[in-house]
Design an enzyme around this catalytic site. Sequence first.
Site, PDB file in Angstrom:
ATOM      1  N   TYR A  68       0.806  -1.213   0.000  1.00  0.00           N
ATOM      2  CA  TYR A  68       0.000   0.000   0.000  1.00  0.00           C
ATOM      3  C   TYR A  68       0.848   1.275   0.000  1.00  0.00           C
ATOM      4  O   TYR A  68       0.350   2.360  -0.311  1.00  0.00           O
ATOM      5  CB  TYR A  68      -0.933   0.023   1.209  1.00  0.00           C
ATOM      6  CG  TYR A  68      -1.978  -1.078   1.216  1.00  0.00           C
ATOM      7  CD1 TYR A  68      -2.283  -1.781   0.059  1.00  0.00           C
ATOM      8  CD2 TYR A  68      -2.644  -1.414   2.378  1.00  0.00           C
ATOM      9  CE1 TYR A  68      -3.227  -2.791   0.066  1.00  0.00           C
ATOM     10  CE2 TYR A  68      -3.599  -2.423   2.391  1.00  0.00           C
ATOM     11  CZ  TYR A  68      -3.888  -3.108   1.234  1.00  0.00           C
ATOM     12  OH  TYR A  68      -4.833  -4.103   1.247  1.00  0.00           O
ATOM     13  N   LYS A 116       4.459 -15.068   2.207  1.00  0.00           N
ATOM     14  CA  LYS A 116       4.599 -15.809   0.943  1.00  0.00           C
ATOM     15  C   LYS A 116       6.085 -15.929   0.627  1.00  0.00           C
ATOM     16  O   LYS A 116       6.571 -15.522  -0.433  1.00  0.00           O
ATOM     17  CB  LYS A 116       3.841 -15.106  -0.179  1.00  0.00           C
ATOM     18  CG  LYS A 116       2.328 -15.307  -0.113  1.00  0.00           C
ATOM     19  CD  LYS A 116       1.924 -16.759  -0.309  1.00  0.00           C
ATOM     20  CE  LYS A 116       2.132 -17.188  -1.748  1.00  0.00           C
ATOM     21  NZ  LYS A 116       1.727 -18.613  -1.953  1.00  0.00           N
ATOM     22  N   ASP A 154      -1.736 -18.024   1.992  1.00  0.00           N
ATOM     23  CA  ASP A 154      -2.883 -18.696   1.379  1.00  0.00           C
ATOM     24  C   ASP A 154      -3.287 -19.929   2.179  1.00  0.00           C
ATOM     25  O   ASP A 154      -4.479 -20.221   2.341  1.00  0.00           O
ATOM     26  CB  ASP A 154      -2.593 -19.052  -0.079  1.00  0.00           C
ATOM     27  CG  ASP A 154      -1.229 -19.688  -0.281  1.00  0.00           C
ATOM     28  OD1 ASP A 154      -0.448 -19.789   0.678  1.00  0.00           O
ATOM     29  OD2 ASP A 154      -0.931 -20.083  -1.427  1.00  0.00           O
ATOM     30  N   ASP A 202      -4.898  -7.369   5.777  1.00  0.00           N
ATOM     31  CA  ASP A 202      -6.161  -6.782   5.326  1.00  0.00           C
ATOM     32  C   ASP A 202      -7.121  -7.886   4.873  1.00  0.00           C
ATOM     33  O   ASP A 202      -8.299  -7.915   5.239  1.00  0.00           O
ATOM     34  CB  ASP A 202      -5.865  -5.816   4.182  1.00  0.00           C
ATOM     35  CG  ASP A 202      -7.032  -4.907   3.851  1.00  0.00           C
ATOM     36  OD1 ASP A 202      -8.104  -5.054   4.460  1.00  0.00           O
ATOM     37  OD2 ASP A 202      -6.868  -4.047   2.964  1.00  0.00           O
ATOM     38  N   ASP A 254     -10.559  -9.644   7.135  1.00  0.00           N
ATOM     39  CA  ASP A 254     -11.922  -9.612   6.600  1.00  0.00           C
ATOM     40  C   ASP A 254     -12.487 -11.021   6.490  1.00  0.00           C
ATOM     41  O   ASP A 254     -13.682 -11.251   6.745  1.00  0.00           O
ATOM     42  CB  ASP A 254     -11.934  -8.929   5.237  1.00  0.00           C
ATOM     43  CG  ASP A 254     -11.962  -7.412   5.343  1.00  0.00           C
ATOM     44  OD1 ASP A 254     -11.747  -6.910   6.468  1.00  0.00           O
ATOM     45  OD2 ASP A 254     -12.181  -6.733   4.331  1.00  0.00           O
TER      46      ASP A 254
END
Length: 359
Positions: free
Chosen positions: A138, A188, A220, A244, A248
């Site tokens: 970001y 990752k 993942d 993020d 959620d």
Amino acid sequence: MKLRIAVLPGDGIGPEVCAEAVAVLQALGLDLELHTALVGGCAIDAQGTALPDEALRIAQDADAVLFGAVGMAKFDKDPTAKVRPEQAILGLRKGLGLFANLRPVKAYDALLDASTLKPEVIRGVDLIILRELTGGTYFGKPQGQSGEAPHRQAVDTTFYTEDEVRRLMIMAFELARGRKKKVTQADKANVMATGRLWRQVAHEVREEYPDVEYEDMYADACAMHLLRNPRAFDIIATENLFGDILSDEASMLTGSMGMLPSASLGDALNRHGYRRGLYEPIHGAAHDIAGQGVANPLAMILSAAMMLRWSFGLHREAERIEQAVARALDDGLRCGDIKQPGTTVLGTREMGQAVIARL
């Protein structure tokens, strides 16, 4: 103790849910000094910027910040707009030095049937997703879009320093020591250089906490295990983008984003010697229901409880709020987002008053 709080309601349902959180704090009889300012889309309309200087000053002068939500439909429809409501929260994080976002995920027994997952999977879930806030994709440069159709191209850069990773991992281990003593670091590392840096630094920090169980997990795979066996987690520490997404996803363990509070913290201390923080529900501005009085205020109220605990050391008062929320749910009271057969559906103000009645 006088609690100097910046109240930044923002857009959409932000002002509605903020009002109920403030009402709960006032019902506790606390000595409050509240300062309110415009941020987000409403600030753009009024002053041309998402985070006016006065709003940032109020936040910097406060012991803690209560933040509602930002966003407007007109900005969603114009992705090319250079001035956007979301710049308010990004600017506040930078201006206040907030680098860690704590998102507790707790499954209430009364809401086990509100989730789309089986009750036996989510019963007893109690975890925290600790998300790095000021680095990663970001904020990395270069970032942007160039060219004309049909040859457009875009780039986002993921960038981290060792210090950014270390301070978050230290917080993760410190949190775990006061809980179930387990840290999961999600990255990752198999395909990203930043992931390998995260893993290297995390391994160095873990040497200082031999009493805390530690595991590496690809982000993942972590997303899959959050749904398969969420009780296996205690603290999930991860970088900005993955945090993020995972937080959620984790909201569905509770049945609704309307139940999840959060705290954004840094190293800076307030006048009382506690961490200055920004406290907000993880849901957005929800333009579609704004002004209708039907938004769920419980995540905002629980965020206020987190504020009392982290920024003022008022653990008893924080527990009173959390217990009052649990009792309201046990009594079958619901907002529309978590309604179930046989429960009583309340509006925003009514739910706030129901919590106050159970203090």
